[in-house]
Design a protein around this motif. Structure first.
Motif, PDB file in Angstrom:
ATOM      1  N   ALA A 122      -9.173  49.278  42.764  1.00  0.00           N
ATOM      2  CA  ALA A 122      -8.372  48.167  42.270  1.00  0.00           C
ATOM      3  C   ALA A 122      -7.874  47.323  43.435  1.00  0.00           C
ATOM      4  N   ARG A 123      -7.540  46.054  43.120  1.00  0.00           N
ATOM      5  CA  ARG A 123      -7.109  45.123  44.168  1.00  0.00           C
ATOM      6  C   ARG A 123      -6.148  44.097  43.570  1.00  0.00           C
ATOM      7  N   PRO A 124      -5.433  43.332  44.408  1.00  0.00           N
ATOM      8  CA  PRO A 124      -4.507  42.325  43.883  1.00  0.00           C
ATOM      9  C   PRO A 124      -5.212  40.997  43.624  1.00  0.00           C
ATOM     10  N   PHE A 125      -4.663  40.225  42.688  1.00  0.00           N
ATOM     11  CA  PHE A 125      -5.012  38.822  42.522  1.00  0.00           C
ATOM     12  C   PHE A 125      -3.883  38.015  43.165  1.00  0.00           C
ATOM     13  N   ASN A 126      -4.219  37.246  44.186  1.00  0.00           N
ATOM     14  CA  ASN A 126      -3.225  36.470  44.909  1.00  0.00           C
ATOM     15  C   ASN A 126      -3.368  34.976  44.643  1.00  0.00           C
ATOM     16  N   ILE A 127      -2.238  34.271  44.623  1.00  0.00           N
ATOM     17  CA  ILE A 127      -2.260  32.822  44.748  1.00  0.00           C
ATOM     18  C   ILE A 127      -1.666  32.465  46.105  1.00  0.00           C
ATOM     19  N   LEU A 128      -2.152  31.380  46.682  1.00  0.00           N
ATOM     20  CA  LEU A 128      -1.783  30.998  48.045  1.00  0.00           C
ATOM     21  C   LEU A 128      -1.196  29.596  48.043  1.00  0.00           C
ATOM     22  N   SER A 213     -12.949  33.457  47.269  1.00  0.00           N
ATOM     23  CA  SER A 213     -11.617  33.668  47.838  1.00  0.00           C
ATOM     24  C   SER A 213     -11.434  32.964  49.178  1.00  0.00           C
ATOM     25  N   THR A 214     -12.435  33.052  50.045  1.00  0.00           N
ATOM     26  CA  THR A 214     -12.316  32.419  51.363  1.00  0.00           C
ATOM     27  C   THR A 214     -12.178  30.913  51.235  1.00  0.00           C
ATOM     28  N   ASP A 233      -6.394  40.711  49.537  1.00  0.00           N
ATOM     29  CA  ASP A 233      -5.305  40.371  50.444  1.00  0.00           C
ATOM     30  C   ASP A 233      -5.810  39.420  51.521  1.00  0.00           C
ATOM     31  N   LEU A 234      -4.895  38.730  52.178  1.00  0.00           N
ATOM     32  CA  LEU A 234      -5.269  37.863  53.290  1.00  0.00           C
ATOM     33  C   LEU A 234      -5.824  38.697  54.447  1.00  0.00           C
ATOM     34  N   LYS A 235      -6.870  38.195  55.067  1.00  0.00           N
ATOM     35  CA  LYS A 235      -7.400  38.840  56.264  1.00  0.00           C
ATOM     36  C   LYS A 235      -6.468  38.561  57.442  1.00  0.00           C
ATOM     37  N   ASP A 236      -6.590  39.366  58.498  1.00  0.00           N
ATOM     38  CA  ASP A 236      -5.711  39.200  59.660  1.00  0.00           C
ATOM     39  C   ASP A 236      -5.777  37.789  60.223  1.00  0.00           C
ATOM     40  N   GLU A 237      -6.995  37.227  60.299  1.00  0.00           N
ATOM     41  CA  GLU A 237      -7.142  35.894  60.891  1.00  0.00           C
ATOM     42  C   GLU A 237      -6.631  34.786  59.974  1.00  0.00           C
ATOM     43  N   GLU A 238      -6.358  35.122  58.703  1.00  0.00           N
ATOM     44  CA  GLU A 238      -5.851  34.120  57.760  1.00  0.00           C
ATOM     45  C   GLU A 238      -4.326  34.111  57.685  1.00  0.00           C
TER      46      GLU A 238
END
Length: 287
Positions: A122-128, A213-214, A233-238
């Motif tokens: 499972a994973r999250p659904f994010n809004i940015l 997503s990207t 989730d956001l990647k480190d570089e994001e």
């Protein structure tokens, strides 16, 4: 009708829990189907199944080069539905009866099992959003996180994030257009949220643009979208792009096969072996 191989019982242990996996499948080469680079579903899938390895300080996706690549959830489902030997993965919330979700490590892919943490994929659904967010975008986000918006999330087969959310209260004088862009996995529920929001706020139009997503992260950072969608989730570089990530729901990732395939369950290790190219035929998978 393609030949079927004999049913074989294999035992596996996750932690202290033992279970039995029954494997019986169409014979021949496994058609491995994956999502494109940039897909949040692919990113979460390779992480959760250990299909990525760290090399020189960077995580590398080890998905086999033999995998067919699809660019959306709907194309993934159509591809698997049309090939008896195919295996793929999709958002649990998008699952329908055109394909079959297999159990993973003995656990069925259901909303209840994601909610109680027994189904681990499972994973999250994010809004940015950024600090340049418009008043209309802010109001739409408030709607998404309200009890009204979270009911839409739950009604569409996802796990709501804001359990104690309050009812939506419209902001005064809000009007205009909100552009939401990104993940094809988040898109179906976002379209429902947009529909619900527009029904209570006639002065705002929400345009949902499906990509990955990207792209959603980048468009939110560039300001070409008011809100980005990411099924990871956001990647480190994001994390240095000045964006705020808000989890609006949780979703399982269902591993899917053709409805005519006799496989009903797989272990995590079996899925990893298929996607890294270690296992290439259904006969080998049953060993």
């Amino acid at each position: 009708m393609k030949k079927k191989i004999a049913t074989i019982l294999t035992a596996a242990v996750i932690g202290a829990t033992a279970f039995t996996t029954i494997v019986s499948a169409a014979s021949g080469d496994i058609t491995v189907v994956s999502r494109e680079d940039g897909s949040g579903t692919r990113g979460a899938f390779v992480e959760l199944f250990g299909i990525e390895e760290e090399k020189d300080g960077e995580k590398v996706d080890m998905t086999t080069d033999e995998a067919s690549v699809t660019n959306s959830t709907s194309v993934m489902m159509t591809t698997v539905a049309g090939d008896e030997n195919a295996i793929g993965y999709i958002s649990l919330g998008s699952l329908d009866d055109t394909v079959k979700a297999v159990k993973i490590d003995g656990v069925e892919a259901t909303v209840d099992n994601v909610s109680n943490d027994s189904y681990k994929i499972a994973r999250p659904f994010n809004i940015l959003t950024s600090d340049k967010e418009s008043d209309a975008a802010k109001d739409f986000v408030n709607y998404i996180m309200s009890s009204d918006g979270q009911k839409i999330v739950e009604d569409n087969g996802y796990i709501k994030e804001a359990a104690d959310a309050k009812a939506y209260e419209a902001a005064d004088g809000v009007s205009g257009k909100v552009v939401v862009a990104g993940s094809s996995s988040v898109t179906p529920v976002m379209e429902k949220l947009a529909e619900g929001y527009e029904a209570v706020n006639k002065d705002v139009t929400v345009e949902v643009q499906q990509s990955d997503s990207t792209t959603g992260v980048n468009m939110a950072a560039e300001g070409t979208a008011d809100i980005g969608m990411a099924s990871r989730d956001l990647k480190d570089e994001e994390k240095d792009l000045g964006l705020t990530a808000t989890v609006i729901a949780r979703d399982g990732i269902a591993v899917i096969v053709n409805k005519d395939n006799d496989v009903d369950e797989l272990t995590s290790d079996q899925v990893k072996a298929v996607y890294t190219g270690e296992t290439t035929t259904w006969e080998d998978l049953a060993k």
